[in-house]
Design an enzyme around this catalytic site. Structure first.
Site, short mmCIF file in Angstrom:
data_model
loop_
_atom_site.label_atom_id
_atom_site.label_comp_id
_atom_site.label_asym_id
_atom_site.label_seq_id
_atom_site.Cartn_x
_atom_site.Cartn_y
_atom_site.Cartn_z
N ARG A 129 8.94 -91.14 1.09
CA ARG A 129 9.27 -89.83 0.52
C ARG A 129 8.23 -89.53 -0.57
O ARG A 129 7.44 -90.38 -0.96
CB ARG A 129 10.71 -89.73 0.00
CG ARG A 129 11.32 -90.94 -0.61
CD ARG A 129 10.74 -91.38 -1.92
NE ARG A 129 10.53 -90.33 -2.89
CZ ARG A 129 9.71 -90.43 -3.90
NH1 ARG A 129 8.97 -91.51 -4.08
NH2 ARG A 129 9.56 -89.44 -4.76
N ASP A 148 6.34 -80.29 -4.98
CA ASP A 148 6.36 -80.40 -3.52
C ASP A 148 5.70 -79.20 -2.86
O ASP A 148 5.18 -79.30 -1.75
CB ASP A 148 7.80 -80.57 -3.05
CG ASP A 148 8.38 -81.86 -3.62
OD1 ASP A 148 8.17 -82.91 -3.01
OD2 ASP A 148 8.95 -81.82 -4.72
O1 MRU Z 1 12.99 -85.84 -1.97
P1 MRU Z 1 11.74 -86.58 -2.35
O2 MRU Z 1 11.97 -87.89 -3.01
O3 MRU Z 1 10.72 -86.63 -1.23
O4 MRU Z 1 11.20 -85.63 -3.47
C1 MRU Z 1 9.94 -85.24 -3.58
C2 MRU Z 1 9.45 -85.77 -4.82
O5 MRU Z 1 9.00 -86.88 -4.81
C3 MRU Z 1 9.56 -85.03 -6.06
O6 MRU Z 1 10.05 -83.76 -5.98
C4 MRU Z 1 8.29 -85.16 -6.81
O7 MRU Z 1 8.50 -84.86 -8.13
C5 MRU Z 1 7.21 -84.26 -6.25
S1 MRU Z 1 5.68 -84.96 -6.32
C6 MRU Z 1 5.69 -86.05 -5.03
#
Ligand code: MRU
Length: 355
Positions: A51, A238
């Site tokens: 993730r 994201d």
């Molecule tokens: O749901 P996830 O763990 O895949 O979440 C994404 C993230 O890791 C976060 O939102 C993060 O702060 C973004 S940067 C990779």
């Protein structure tokens, strides 16, 4: 990244198999899992074995390489198109995933009907996505050094460290760079319910790097800011809309509001592969809603050494689980990219956005 003093990446290809760090087991157990085909790789993204925006971008790209290597000569292009549909459906929010998949598809398309060349081009493109992610994150660390002075107390949310990318991380990269440069840095790590990426992953990473930190409950962040215990906030992203609105893990918006109210600079660190040039506004970013049981139940390690799931809500109470939120551009002090720190605005982002 540094695991018990050994250098790792989060994801890499070994022949036709994809190797991944099994993130749901952390911090209790460090284990590498192998995905034999693109279908298992896609499932590993959906179930969050891997993730984080950059990590799933590279996993999506390398999963597509697996698909190109698996594709039979007869129906070669149809097989790859189906695989891309599967891969795109794994998770909706992180722009890096779509960027990574498209890079491999473009490489294949450029070879026309030469299947041998297409397989080779896909391998090259997938590896380039992974290497580029690691290089961008390293550069983010160097640019971000400017906002992390000696003695800084930094608040962060979720995990935007090396586990969330191929290496280095985005939000944590300037912290690692400052720490390695001999600056004293302390990190307040938001727990980040419901999946606790802060408590489980960021705290573990910072411990592996020897960076001073403490985990706080998500609802403590405002108090820490109002009582003068936070100098700046750095989070990852994201997806960034071209107007500068930023999607990140649920709870980020609340942290940004508290930072604004207390005059604390709120930075977002992200490679330019996170910018979506086709997304005009944060309201257009697809927000993933995950299973409500992630809110109703939690996982942990018992004193007896058992990895177990416990329910924290009444049996009959449903949950609701939006996984991301959008922070409006006006709350963001700047976006730390591999090209430098740019304003969270169309003028700042358009020149560096990638397709
Ligand atoms: O749901 P996830 O763990 O895949 O979440 C994404 C993230 O890791 C976060 O939102 C993060 O702060 C973004 S940067 C990779």
């Amino acid at each position: 990244m540094n695991v018990d003093g050994k250098h790792y990446r989060t994801v890499w290809l070994e022949g036709r198999e994809l190797a991944l760090i099994n993130q749901p087991l952390l911090p209790h157990r460090f284990e590498i899992v192998r995905m034999p085909s693109y279908r298992e790789t896609a499932a590993a993204i959906t179930t969050m074995i891997t993730r984080g925006a950059g990590a799933i971008g590279a996993t999506g790209a390398l999963g597509m390489v697996q698909a190109v290597l698996e594709a039979p000569e007869r129906g070669f292009h149809d097989f790859i198109a189906d695989a891309a549909t599967t891969m795109r459906a794994t998770r909706p929010t992180a722009q890096n995933l779509f960027y990574g998949i498209n890079q491999v598809l473009r490489a294949v398309e450029s070879c026309g009907d030469d299947i041998g060349a297409a397989r080779e081009a896909a391998r090259h493109a997938g590896q380039e996505v992974a290497d580029d992610d690691a290089a961008c994150c390293e550069a983010i660390g160097q640019h971000g050094l400017a906002v992390v002075p000696d003695g800084a107390r930094v608040s962060t949310h979720c995990n935007a460290g090396w586990l969330a990318f191929v290496d280095w991380g985005s939000a944590l990269s300037p912290i690692y760079a400052a720490h390695r440069a001999g600056r004293k840095v302390h990190v307040w790590v938001d727990e980040t319910r419901p999946r606790s990426q802060g408590a489980r992953l960021t705290a573990w990473e910072l411990g592996q790097e020897g960076v001073s930190h403490a985990v706080i409950a998500d609802n403590a962040a405002g108090h820490m800011m109002r009582t003068g215990q936070v100098d700046l906030v750095i989070v990852g992203s994201d997806r960034i809309a071209i107007n500068g609105d930023v999607a990140n893990k649920i709870g980020t918006y609340t942290s940004a509001l508290a930072a604004k109210a207390n005059g604390i600079p709120f930075y977002v660190a992200a490679p330019t592969t996170t910018i979506d040039p086709d997304c005009d506004h944060g309201d257009d970013i697809p927000i993933e809603v995950r299973d409500h049981d992630e809110v109703r139940w939690t996982w942990g390690w018992s004193d007896e050494g058992r990895f177990m799931r416990v329910r924290t809500t009444p049996d009959g109470s449903p949950g609701h689980n939006p996984a991301f939120d959008v922070t409006p551009a006006e709350l963001v002090a700047g976006i730390i990219t591999e090209r430098g720190i740019v304003p969270a605005s169309r003028a700042g982002l358009e020149p560096v956005a990638r397709r």
